[in-house]
Write an enzyme that holds these catalytic residues in place. Structure first.
Site, PDB file in Angstrom:
ATOM      1  N   LYS A   1       0.519  -1.528   0.047  1.00 31.19           N
ATOM      2  CA  LYS A   1      -0.139   0.127   0.224  1.00 31.19           C
ATOM      3  C   LYS A   1       0.796   1.094   0.231  1.00 31.19           C
ATOM      4  CE  LYS A   1      -4.757  -0.449   2.304  1.00 31.19           C
ATOM      5  NZ  LYS A   1      -4.954  -0.348   2.969  1.00 31.19           N
TER       6      LYS A   1
ATOM      7  N   LYS B   1      -5.229 -13.351  -8.429  1.00 38.24           N
ATOM      8  CA  LYS B   1      -6.398 -13.347  -8.546  1.00 38.24           C
ATOM      9  C   LYS B   1      -7.624 -12.671  -8.520  1.00 38.24           C
ATOM     10  CE  LYS B   1      -8.178 -12.315  -3.681  1.00 38.24           C
ATOM     11  NZ  LYS B   1      -7.533 -12.336  -2.123  1.00 38.24           N
TER      12      LYS B   1
ATOM     13  N   LYS C   1     -11.381  -6.885  -7.146  1.00 38.36           N
ATOM     14  CA  LYS C   1     -11.999  -5.573  -7.113  1.00 38.36           C
ATOM     15  C   LYS C   1     -11.444  -4.636  -7.776  1.00 38.36           C
ATOM     16  CE  LYS C   1     -12.928  -4.612  -2.673  1.00 38.36           C
ATOM     17  NZ  LYS C   1     -13.819  -4.991  -1.747  1.00 38.36           N
TER      18      LYS C   1
END
Ligand code: TRP
Length: 337
Positions: free
Chosen positions: A120, A202, A205
């Site tokens: 992040k 994976k 979204k």
């Protein structure tokens, strides 16, 4: 004499989901659908982790809507407010308070090693804030306040649950036993739904390629289109095998929804090719999501009901979490009035 008529105490489970973006089919099959099943065996709590979401900037109006949406979705997928504890994290002040106590028991070194923090902070290099760094202390507070035995999470959150255990153990060793040590509960079924465009990754979204994921709000037409465009190999046999990541992923999705085995699926589509199979997968997904989408739309039209459910959840959550918070404060030597 022991009273044998009392039902044995159910084990507890807690999990939370951030209100950022619409969950994908992967979130649904891998997490939310399993939560619904867990409700019967375990004493469950599920929360919308809105405080976690502000470690990156959120636009206020959109953020507020996403909190309503995520709460509505918990109910729409089948979680029952009278069976499970459903609430919004920011409605329960004990979470923020407990975070401070636990932040003072979280070591700089261990927080620095968190994979999610590294990812992040690289992605949002213009805003590497204290909250982003302290994210695991807040997550530890969410968990430890409710004394759960299990924390159902995906692989990517396992490291945070392990850190939660370390923090809990450290706290208990220094101040005396307050916290139950939780275990991560890695969901097996449908836990590994992959991207439709790059089936080695994976399903996410936040993928830039809209065709890579199916969102829980996608219309039947969109779901059909995305499934038809899913990347597959150049063979024509529907069978689960190494090197057939695209087909394996579609088989995984179809198997999870229909409860059919891979062998049964192979037999069903023998000699029919990928085109037929993709349509069948799309139809299965559309039919599974249809009732969820219907309930979701109805709930979003009734904010008063959602707020009433939020309030009811917050009150129950406050009662449980304040007990744990007070215990921790007392053990540490605070004056608790
Ligand atoms: N960090 C989790 C995620 O991003 C969400 C979360 C917040 C959570 N608090 C939690 C998960 C407590 C389990 C338990 O997916």
């Amino acid at each position: 004499m022991e009273n044998t008529t009392v039902a044995p105490h159910k084990k507890r489970a807690l999990s939370c989901i951030q209100p950022t973006g619409v969950p994908t089919l992967g979130n649904y099959l891998g997490a939310m659908r399993n939560w619904v099943e867990m409700q019967d065996e375990l004493d469950c709590a599920f929360a919308v982790a809105d405080l976690h979401a502000i470690t990156v900037r959120q636009e206020a109006a959109q953020f507020r809507n996403q909190i309503y949406e995520m709460f509505a979705l918990l109910i729409a997928v089948g979680l029952k407010p009278d069976k499970s504890l459903l609430f919004v994290q920011s409605h329960v002040p004990a979470h923020a308070e407990m975070t401070w106590l636990l932040a003072c028991h979280s070591q700089f070194g261990e927080l620095s090693r968190m994979t999610q923090f590294k990812d992040k902070s690289a992605k949002h290099s213009d805003n590497i804030n204290l909250g982003m760094f302290a994210y695991p202390s807040l997550m530890a507070a969410d968990i430890l306040l409710y004394q759960p035995n299990y924390v159902p999470v995906g692989d990517d959150q396992k490291q945070h649950v392990e850190l939660t255990r370390d923090i809990a153990e450290r706290f208990n060793n220094v101040h005396g036993k307050v916290f139950v040590l939780p275990e991560p509960y890695i969901l097996k079924k449908g836990g590994r739904v992959k991207s439709l465009q790059d089936p080695t990754k994976k399903m996410s979204k936040s993928d830039e390629n809209q065709n890579a994921f199916i969102s829980l709000k996608d219309s039947p037409d969109t779901i059909m289109r995305k499934c038809k465009r899913a990347v597959t190999d150049s063979e024509a046999d529907v069978r689960y095998a190494q090197g057939k990541d695209g087909i394996n992923n579609l088989m995984e999705i179809y198997a999870t929804i229909t409860s059919k085995s891979f062998d049964e699926i192979t037999a069903e589509f023998k000699g029919r090719g990928y085109g037929d199979f993709k349509v069948a997968v799309a139809e299965a997904v559309i039919e599974t999501l249809r009732p969820v989408q219907q309930r979701f739309d109805d709930l979003m039209k009734d904010k008063a009901y959602l707020e009433q459910m939020m309030k009811q959840g917050a009150e129950r959550a406050a009662a449980i979490s304040n007990r744990t918070l007070d215990k921790a404060l007392k053990k540490m030597g605070f004056v608790v009035l």
